[in-house]
Design an enzyme around this catalytic site. Structure first.
Site, PDB file in Angstrom:
ATOM      1  CB  SER A   1       5.199  -1.852  11.794  1.00 41.72           C
ATOM      2  OG  SER A   1       4.781  -0.521  12.028  1.00 41.72           O
TER       3      SER A   1
ATOM      4  CG  ASN B   1      -1.665   1.265   1.446  1.00 46.32           C
ATOM      5  OD1 ASN B   1      -1.765   2.084   0.531  1.00 46.32           O
ATOM      6  ND2 ASN B   1      -2.205   1.455   2.645  1.00 46.32           N
ATOM      7  CD1 TRP B   2       3.883   1.256  -2.602  1.00 47.54           C
ATOM      8  CD2 TRP B   2       3.789   2.225  -4.624  1.00 47.54           C
ATOM      9  NE1 TRP B   2       4.753   0.601  -3.422  1.00 47.54           N
ATOM     10  CE2 TRP B   2       4.725   1.172  -4.665  1.00 47.54           C
ATOM     11  CE3 TRP B   2       3.553   2.974  -5.787  1.00 47.54           C
ATOM     12  CZ2 TRP B   2       5.436   0.857  -5.831  1.00 47.54           C
ATOM     13  CZ3 TRP B   2       4.256   2.657  -6.949  1.00 47.54           C
ATOM     14  CH2 TRP B   2       5.188   1.609  -6.952  1.00 47.54           C
ATOM     15  CE  LYS B   3       0.000   3.404   4.644  1.00 47.24           C
ATOM     16  NZ  LYS B   3       0.038   3.483   6.090  1.00 47.24           N
TER      17      LYS B   3
ATOM     18  CG  HIS C   1      -5.797   2.003   4.981  1.00 44.73           C
ATOM     19  ND1 HIS C   1      -5.366   3.007   5.813  1.00 44.73           N
ATOM     20  CD2 HIS C   1      -4.783   1.111   4.919  1.00 44.73           C
ATOM     21  CE1 HIS C   1      -4.138   2.728   6.225  1.00 44.73           C
ATOM     22  NE2 HIS C   1      -3.763   1.580   5.697  1.00 44.73           N
TER      23      HIS C   1
ATOM     24  CD  GLU D   1      -3.566  -2.490   6.994  1.00 47.27           C
ATOM     25  OE1 GLU D   1      -2.451  -2.720   6.537  1.00 47.27           O
ATOM     26  OE2 GLU D   1      -4.224  -1.474   6.712  1.00 47.27           O
TER      27      GLU D   1
ATOM     28  CD  GLU E   1      -2.854   5.695   6.486  1.00 51.06           C
ATOM     29  OE1 GLU E   1      -2.826   5.771   5.245  1.00 51.06           O
ATOM     30  OE2 GLU E   1      -1.942   5.181   7.162  1.00 51.06           O
TER      31      GLU E   1
ATOM     32  N   GLY F   1       2.446   2.351  10.580  1.00 47.97           N
ATOM     33  CA  GLY F   1       3.384   3.460  10.416  1.00 47.97           C
ATOM     34  C   GLY F   1       4.084   3.852  11.703  1.00 47.97           C
TER      35      GLY F   1
ATOM     36  N   GLY G   1       2.938  -1.229   4.167  1.00 45.46           N
ATOM     37  CA  GLY G   1       2.980   0.201   3.864  1.00 45.46           C
ATOM     38  C   GLY G   1       4.407   0.646   3.590  1.00 45.46           C
ATOM     39  N   GLY G   2       5.032   1.241   4.598  1.00 42.81           N
ATOM     40  CA  GLY G   2       6.365   1.829   4.446  1.00 42.81           C
ATOM     41  C   GLY G   2       7.373   0.935   3.740  1.00 42.81           C
TER      42      GLY G   2
HETATM   43  P1  PGA Z   1       2.877   0.263   7.525  1.00 42.95           P
HETATM   44  O1  PGA Z   1       1.424   0.486   6.871  1.00 42.95           O
HETATM   45  O2  PGA Z   1       3.405  -1.058   6.983  1.00 42.95           O
HETATM   46  O3  PGA Z   1       3.691   1.438   7.084  1.00 42.95           O
HETATM   47  O4  PGA Z   1       2.678   0.192   9.007  1.00 42.95           O
HETATM   48  C1  PGA Z   1       0.518  -0.570   6.645  1.00 42.95           C
HETATM   49  C2  PGA Z   1      -0.770  -0.039   6.029  1.00 42.95           C
HETATM   50  O5  PGA Z   1      -1.209   1.068   6.378  1.00 42.95           O
HETATM   51  O6  PGA Z   1      -1.373  -0.709   5.162  1.00 42.95           O
END
Ligand code: PGA
Length: 255
Positions: A214, A9-11, A97, A169, A99, A175, A235-236
């Protein structure tokens, strides 16, 4: 059919040009690997066509969107429909998600409508659920997950669920660098698996349940070893081709 999947997930990161460079590096890392399960990348809308073209012919790799509107078209300035996402060549879409729940106040009813729009348009929704830190501290994680599942999965038909991926999640692990321990994650994954078993044992056995929060090259193996964790939503660590490849290769070696 494997339940396993790893997705990035590149956001709101990477322009189409940067996405193209990523695809080149990722492909060369993959060159000697025979992928035994699907690997997905969820970039911003603009980078979907870039990635679809750049990754064409790379077996078992798909592209997804991070969101879609619940209607197929209309006067909704700034929005993008599931039909448009599909026609750009994506096959999956994230729904719910944390966010989007947090910053865009997406409600359960809206998430159900988006999930249905995705399925109606031939996309596989990746439905995300997860508790906040205060819920975890109060021991309420299962109740929160149950309510989030009831909003969406509880309202889907068995055929619709068969076309849905679930991602757990925990918000406190996204994050933050703080990963749920494999045991903490497994506990909730088992809860989700049992939720599905209440609908149908077959459905429960075939549904992909991803863990996100994470995940890194260093902790992927432990997490993926849990019986009800079928892979990761990253994500990251999905922004760097080497890190993402390392997580993908970890799963591939476990097949
Ligand atoms: P993260 O994000 O791996 O940076 O914690 C995961 C996500 O939001 O899908």
């Amino acid at each position: 059919m494997t339940r396993n999947m790893v997705a990035g997930n590149w956001k709101m990161f990477k322009s189409p040009q940067e996405a193209h460079l990523f695809a080149e590096s990722f492909q060369s890392l993959l060159a000697s690997t025979q992928l035994r399960f699907p690997v997905g990348i969820f970039p911003n809308y603009l980078s979907i066509p870039t990635l679809v073209t750049a990754l064409q012919g790379t077996g078992n790799v798909f592209v997804g969107a991070q969101n879609c509107h619940e209607q197929d078209e209309g006067a909704f300035t700034g929005e993008t429909s599931a039909a448009m996402v599909r026609s750009a060549g994506a096959s999956h879409v994230l729904v719910g998600h944390s966010e989007r729940r947090e910053y865009y106040s997406e409600s359960g009813a809206q998430l159900l409508a988006k999930t249905r729009a995705a399925i109606r348009n031939g996309l596989t929704p990746v439905f995300c659920c997860g508790e906040k830190l205060e819920d975890r501290k109060a021991g309420l994680q299962n109740q929160v997950i149950q309510a989030q599942l009831d909003d969406v999965v509880g309202n889907l038909s068995e055929d619709e669920i068969a076309n849905t991926v679930i991602a757990y999640e925990p918000v406190w692990a996204i994050g933050t660098g703080e990963t749920a321990s494999p045991e903490q994650a497994q506990e909730v994954h088992e809860f989700i698996r049992n939720y599905l078993t209440n609908r149908s044992a077959e459905l429960s056995a075939s549904t992909t349940i991803l863990y996100g929060g994470s995940v890194k090259p260093g902790n992927a193996r432990e997490l993926f070893s849990q019986p009800d964790i079928d892979g990761g939503l990253i994500g990251g660590a999905s922004l760097k081709p080497e890190d993402f490849f390392s997580i993908v290769a970890t799963m591939n070696a476990m097949q």
